[in-house]
Design an enzyme around this catalytic site. Structure first.
Site, PDB file in Angstrom:
ATOM      1  N   GLU A 298     -69.482  12.772  -8.421  1.00 52.27           N
ATOM      2  CA  GLU A 298     -68.049  12.690  -8.136  1.00 52.27           C
ATOM      3  C   GLU A 298     -67.771  12.019  -6.787  1.00 52.27           C
ATOM      4  OE1 GLU A 298     -66.839  16.750  -8.329  1.00 52.27           O
ATOM      5  OE2 GLU A 298     -66.908  16.842 -10.511  1.00 52.27           O
ATOM      6  N   PRO A 299     -68.013  10.725  -6.658  1.00 51.82           N
ATOM      7  CA  PRO A 299     -67.670  10.052  -5.404  1.00 51.82           C
ATOM      8  C   PRO A 299     -66.165   9.910  -5.244  1.00 51.82           C
ATOM      9  CG  PRO A 299     -68.335   8.439  -7.035  1.00 51.82           C
ATOM     10  CD  PRO A 299     -68.561   9.796  -7.659  1.00 51.82           C
ATOM     11  N   GLY A 300     -65.674  10.157  -4.068  1.00 59.63           N
ATOM     12  CA  GLY A 300     -64.261   9.940  -3.756  1.00 59.63           C
ATOM     13  C   GLY A 300     -64.145   9.069  -2.522  1.00 59.63           C
ATOM     14  N   ARG A 301     -64.472   9.664  -1.369  1.00 56.75           N
ATOM     15  CA  ARG A 301     -64.490   8.933  -0.107  1.00 56.75           C
ATOM     16  C   ARG A 301     -65.339   7.664  -0.221  1.00 56.75           C
ATOM     17  NH1 ARG A 301     -64.165  11.573   4.810  1.00 56.75           N
ATOM     18  NH2 ARG A 301     -64.757  13.487   3.725  1.00 56.75           N
ATOM     19  N   CYS A 366     -46.022  15.811  18.962  1.00 51.24           N
ATOM     20  CA  CYS A 366     -45.906  16.773  20.059  1.00 51.24           C
ATOM     21  C   CYS A 366     -47.099  17.722  20.101  1.00 51.24           C
ATOM     22  CB  CYS A 366     -44.608  17.557  19.920  1.00 51.24           C
ATOM     23  SG  CYS A 366     -43.140  16.509  19.932  1.00 51.24           S
ATOM     24  N   GLU A 367     -48.282  17.166  20.184  1.00 53.90           N
ATOM     25  CA  GLU A 367     -49.521  17.921  20.279  1.00 53.90           C
ATOM     26  C   GLU A 367     -50.464  17.174  21.209  1.00 53.90           C
ATOM     27  OE1 GLU A 367     -50.202  20.774  18.690  1.00 53.90           O
ATOM     28  OE2 GLU A 367     -48.423  20.841  17.401  1.00 53.90           O
ATOM     29  N   TYR A 396     -58.524  10.324   2.356  1.00 51.76           N
ATOM     30  CA  TYR A 396     -57.984  11.497   3.040  1.00 51.76           C
ATOM     31  C   TYR A 396     -57.063  11.143   4.201  1.00 51.76           C
ATOM     32  CZ  TYR A 396     -61.537  13.611   0.158  1.00 51.76           C
ATOM     33  OH  TYR A 396     -62.301  13.974  -0.924  1.00 51.76           O
TER      34      TYR A 396
END
Length: 437
Positions: A298-301, A366-367, A396
């Site tokens: 199951e490759p995604g990235r 704002c972080e 992602y």
């Protein structure tokens, strides 16, 4: 060792060469212009605004084909969560891949493009009744069950024999970031192999008249670089096959194949993986005298990451006591991975070279932790209005994007053969207000 020694491009003048293995296939520099899918990056920014997530169709298709060619006898399943987008689902369907989805929403995207139901797997450690009903209504090929409660719920909802796989936690350390290490014991995914829950799950599925056990599944983690991790997982799951007394037709080893994000990081050894996992699977099955199941991965990235490049506009440059901060018009709302996992990226200034020095690229939110890249070499005269390009952003990024600070999510623009088109439009203020009542 100095920073200049660690980052050889620091202090150099002129325009640096493209980093090997990070940019979409066919990316090139032409008279100072960065061409993505044959389209100038400056043109993309002018037409579609920034931030802009650019996706090279040719690279997605080539990566899908690479997995099929490496394992022609196996089923290659695209992990749809990496980039849930209609056009991407179309592309991988065209290339013969199956698809895994983790929600009724991802399934709706698949349905909207007519993705063949028999090639869809439903995943997830929590599947709501709505998720299960949507999957059964569409006739998905397989459901990967992840809890005893789910086995009972699915068994009650399914009217006919629904093919299922049992997700097993093999207890293998993938040697990756703990937040994406999913094959170790004592975490939320799957049934423990060592604790006996995996065997119990197999037996409970077999007892359900409306379910048909066709396989076992495991997923060791993400950004896994060592093939030995997959070999060990395969051996352990075959041990369960031998002990359960049920014929298992499929073994899904999941995905997690590492991709390089920085110069010098190596590619995952796909050829070595294909050979070594075949050998390990055949040997272990022969040793335990069980038939060799069909392999799924199951490759995604590994299919979409390199295909993506994000374009940002520099909004401001601040020189602190020790660091130079380059603030851009995006940030953790379109890329939370640095904040979540400490992920690091390369950054390139488009259309201008010059003597380079290390800077910290920060976002607009704002972080204090809204940092996109640290200690990256950019021209010393980087200034407001400059265009920056960040490679390896296909996976992602769109999937994890948020509306923090009520900032609209950027568009996804597909490029191929010199043509650019919007795949997902930019989110507007009207979109943000539409859900308010």
């Amino acid at each position: 060792m100095t920073l200049a020694e660690l980052l050889p491009s620091v202090g150099m003048t002129g325009e640096p060469a493209l980093e090997t293995g990070l940019w979409p296939l066919g990316t090139r520099l032409e008279r100072g212009e960065l061409l993505l899918g044959g389209v100038p990056a400056t043109e993309l920014a002018a037409r579609f605004g920034t931030p802009c997530q650019v996706l090279d169709e040719g690279t997605v298709r080539a990566r899908a084909r690479a997995f099929r060619e490496a394992l022609p006898e196996a089923e290659v399943v695209f992990a749809g969560k990496a980039l849930p987008c209609r056009e991407v689902y179309r592309w991988v369907a065209d290339e013969g891949l199956s698809l895994d989805v983790c929600s009724a929403g991802e399934l709706a995207i698949a349905r909207s493009v007519g993705f063949p139901a028999e090639r869809v797997l439903l995943h997830g450690n929590v599947k709501t009744p709505e998720d299960l009903k949507a999957a059964l209504g569409y006739g998905v090929g397989r459901v990967v069950v992840d809890s005893f409660d789910e086995i009972e719920q699915l068994g009650a909802l399914a009217e006919g024999p629904q093919d299922v796989l049992v997700r097993v936690t093999p207890g293998v350390d993938p040697r990756t970031h703990r937040a994406v290490a999913t094959g170790v014991e004592d975490q939320k995914f799957g049934f423990s192999l060592a604790g006996g829950d995996a065997l119990e799950a197999v037996l409970r599925v077999v007892e359900q008249p409306s379910l048909r056990l066709v396989g076992l599944h495991c997923h060791v983690g993400s950004q896994v670089r060592h093939v030995a991790v997959y070999e060990e997982a395969a051996r352990r799951v075959v041990g369960l096959i031998a002990s359960c007394g049920v014929r298992i037709e499929q073994l899904d080893l999941g995905g997690g194949f590492a991709v390089p994000y920085l110069p010098g990081e190596g590619e995952f050894d796909l050829g070595g993986f294909a050979h070594r996992v075949r050998v390990a699977l055949s040997h272990e099955c022969a040793l335990r005298r069980v038939p060799v199941p069909r392999l799924s991965i199951e490759p995604g990235r590994a299919v979409v990451a390199r295909a993506g490049v994000t374009l940002y506009r520099v909004a401001a440059v601040k020189r602190g006591v020790r660091r130079v901060f380059v603030a851009v018009d995006g940030g953790m709302s379109d890329n939370p991975r640095p904040a979540l996992y400490g992920s690091r990226y390369a950054v390139r200034l488009v259309r201008r070279g010059g003597r380079r020095a290390p800077v910290t690229v920060v976002g607009r939110h704002c972080e204090a932790g809204d940092v996109l890249a640290e200690d990256v070499p950019l021209p010393e005269d980087v200034r407001a209005g400059d265009l920056l390009a960040v490679p390896v952003t296909g996976a992602y990024h769109h999937a994890l994007a948020s509306n923090y600070n009520a900032v609209g999510r950027p568009p996804v623009v597909g490029v191929r053969d010199g043509v650019a088109r919007v795949l997902v439009r930019r989110e507007t203020e009207e979109d943000l207000l539409r859900r308010e009542v």
